[in-house]
Design an enzyme around this catalytic site. Structure first.
Site: not given
Ligand code: IVH
Length: 674
Positions: A35, A118, A178
């Site tokens: 660091d 997710k 995210e």
């Molecule tokens: S793809 C059309 N990938 O989930 C594709 N979303 O319920 C839309 N999210 O608004 C998003 N991890 O905030 C995608 N690996 C991931 C994700 C992800 C979290 C969230 C995102 C989205 C929501 C939809």
């Protein structure tokens, strides 16, 4: 002051060194220097920038928190909408998803998937121009977000500029991902907040959202926000080639220095997807951040495009959610709610409880048969289930805790708002009040819908104010909103000069809207946003919509006989027609439906025949209209093109006889995508 070329090159070298170490530390979790060494580079850069202000670039790693607090958030249109995901709660839902895909992609034998955790965080859109962070926005309603660039710049793992890479930086790209906070950091934030008697967050997601929705970037800078990129919106690659798969997107992102979830994997079929889900489910407890499921995405962009989307969710992706979480609480009361179109629903209010990080205090129960089935009563202790963002549900009553003096809930005979007799249709399980907007509750609800964000978007007209306005008979339908006077508002509890003016301005501003928002705002049964959009594309003008026949309605994408009936009945009522005309007279202006004019199909008369492999016929019709075509149902000498799918029938013969150009599906889809 003239700056030495050597100093400039040292400054740029320091950017590179610091960015590299910051990437190793924040994105790879693999620091390679102490660091103190990092601090020495950082301080050297700071000193040079103080001495030579012209070398203090906006993308310098020292410039993460530079700006003053903002006055407010600017609204920004996303270049490509940010979609949401459909949910799957079990293997059967996943199998259906896979089946739907394979059915639509008839000619494809192999469909690969990208499998990703997710994350339960906040979706953001980052625009990079030529590799430099240009703007960052929240998801907002999916179409319009809020500018949070000042806060995003404080997130250490989000590069202000891309790393050098063999993959050329595009002229413009929307990187989606995210922002989240690790569970451990979240606990610390709350401990500190408790100590300072500040606001406690219910879960890490709220803490991340609260950090990004701050006007002062110093707040976000003080929070340990993290980021994983997971998607792409618009891309303009200039002369380069853009990624063709989700896998290639991840490879490009990683090479540019964006953090990617290391748990993302590829699957070759549904079984591999299911194994992935089991694996992540097993890892869930050990992960440093919260996830609420996994996401499966069709890997190929070409396939994604031909699958398209339904309403706001793509057909090419799905979120497999983890099982619902359960908690137990006591029912305080069971009341009856009257919906916008008269449906009567029981609502149970209970003592607030935290289920999986979300505080819930009420659940709607489908209908009175469900009350009967559960035999739930006021004062009962019940089990509540919450699955993701789904409204909480009562699953069971704990009879051992029931008080002796409890009473069964009576099914009402009359509407709690207007006293009309309730009816129950054989085909429906729910009770209905058929008084329409003569019922104050329905009146209030329909006005609430009219002013809501995705309808006419009138800020400052909350439920309580609408109720008051209805009660004082200041408004009885939508058009009365536009004749409200300041003195009417000042007479109401809670209104002062400033808030009254503000509301009148937002009512005035709402007059400029689109045909699809307006149709949606009318609150016709079965007409949600997607249907309203389809209606607007097909009719293009309110006058034509007002004259719609049932046959014309049924022909429209995703409108079935039931919705067509509701729309037709709505339009057959003189009162409804008059109300719409009155609104237009009061100054509602409907922007023209956006139609392209630089397309092969613009201003051409097109006829469609046969069935198609990669697009639904009704969707094809919509796309053609968007491209400026007039879609007709009969072939004549005025027809410019016949689009022939499989089993084309007599129209093809007629077109060939008349010498009309015939186009095939593949060609048409290619032209539409240009
Ligand atoms: S793809 C059309 N990938 O989930 C594709 N979303 O319920 C839309 N999210 O608004 C998003 N991890 O905030 C995608 N690996 C991931 C994700 C992800 C979290 C969230 C995102 C989205 C929501 C939809």
């Amino acid at each position: 002051m003239k700056v030495d070329a050597e100093v400039k090159s040292r400054v740029l070298e320091l950017h590179k060194i610091i960015n590299e170490h910051s990437y190793n530390y924040h994105s790879l979790d693999n620091p390679t220097i102490e660091d103190s060494e990092y601090d020495a580079f950082f301080n050297e850069l700071l000193e040079l920038e103080t001495k030579y202000p012209s070398l203090s670039y906006s993308y310098s790693p020292t410039q993460r928190v530079g700006s003053e607090p903002l006055e407010g958030f600017n609204k920004v249109d996303h270049l490509t909408p940010m979609l949401s995901l459909e949910n799957a709660f079990n293997t059967k839902d996943l199998e259906d998803f896979n089946k739907r895909i394979l059915e639509r992609l008839i000619s494809q034998t192999e469909v690969n998937f990208s499998c990703e955790p997710k994350l339960d965080g906040i979706a953001v859109n980052l625009i990079y121009k030529k590799g430099y962070l240009h703007q960052a926005t929240t998801r907002g309603d999916g179409k319009i977000g809020e500018d949070i660039t000042h806060n995003i710049r404080t997130v250490s793992s989000i590069p202000l500029s891309f790393r050098e890479s063999k993959i050329k930086a595009p002229s413009l790209i929307e990187i989606r991902g995210e922002v989240f906070i690790d569970t451990k950091d979240f606990k610390e934030i709350n401990n500190k907040a408790k100590f300072n008697s500040e606001k406690i967050f219910a879960n890490p997601r709220n803490a991340a959202a609260g950090s990004l929705r701050q006007l002062d970037p110093r707040v976000a800078a003080s929070r340990p926000l993290k980021f994983f990129a997971h998607g792409m919106g618009s891309i303009d690659f200039g002369k380069g080639t853009s990624p063709k798969t989700q896998k290639e997107v991840f490879e490009s992102y990683a090479s540019w220095g964006l953090p990617i979830n290391p748990l993302a994997e590829q699957a070759n079929d549904l079984n591999e997807c299911i194994s992935y889900f089991r694996k992540i489910e097993g890892l869930r407890e050990q992960l440093p951040y919260e996830i609420d499921g996994v996401v499966f995405k069709v890997n190929s962009f070409k396939m994604q495009e031909s699958l398209g989307q339904v309403s706001r969710a793509p057909r090419w992706a799905i979120a497999r959610k983890f099982p619902a979480e359960v908690g137990s609480t006591k029912v305080k009361s069971i009341s009856v709610q009257v919906g916008r179109v008269g449906s009567i629903t029981p609502v149970a209010e209970f003592e607030p409880l935290n289920i999986g990080g979300v505080v819930v205090s009420h659940a709607s129960i489908h209908n009175f048969d469900e009350i009967e089935r559960l035999d739930v009563r006021e004062g009962d202790t019940v089990q509540i289930k919450r699955a993701g963002d789904v409204i909480p549900q009562i699953i069971k009553v704990d009879l051992s805790k029931r008080k002796k003096d409890s009473h069964k809930v009576e099914t009402p005979n009359t509407c709690p708002s207007c006293n009309s007799k309730l009816v129950k249709l054989e085909s429906e399980a729910i009770l209905r009040c058929n008084a329409g907007t003569n019922c104050p509750a329905q009146k209030t609800e329909s006005i609430r819908h009219y002013v809501s964000r995705n309808a006419l978007n009138i800020d400052g007209l909350g439920e309580r104010i609408i109720e008051l306005l209805v009660k004082k008979e200041l408004i009885s339908d939508f058009s009365d909103l536009y004749t409200l006077k300041k003195k009417d508002l000042l007479g109401l509890e809670g209104f002062a000069e400033k808030s009254a003016s503000k509301l009148l301005t937002s009512i005035e501003n709402s007059k400029e809207t689109t045909l699809s928002r307006f149709i949606y705002a009318l609150g016709i049964r079965e007409v949600g946003e997607a249907t309203a959009l389809n209606l607007s594309l097909n009719f293009q003008h309110i006058d034509k919509f007002l004259l719609a026949s049932k046959e014309e309605l049924i022909e429209i994408n995703d409108i079935g006989p039931i919705a067509a009936d509701h729309i037709f009945n709505y339009l057959s009522k003189k009162g409804n027609q008059n109300q719409i005309k009155k609104l237009l007279k009061l100054g509602i202006q409907l922007q023209e439906v956006k139609i392209q004019s630089d397309n092969l199909f613009s201003s051409k008369v097109v006829v469609i025949t046969g069935s198609f492999n990669n697009i639904a016929r009704s969707q094809l019709k919509e796309e053609l209209i968007r491209s400026g075509a007039r879609v007709s149902s009969t072939v004549s000498s005025r027809t410019d093109y016949l689009i022939a799918g499989e089993k084309p029938g007599s129209k093809l013969k007629k077109a060939l006889d008349l010498g009309i150009e015939v186009l095939e599906e593949d060609n048409v889809l290619r032209i539409l995508k240009q």
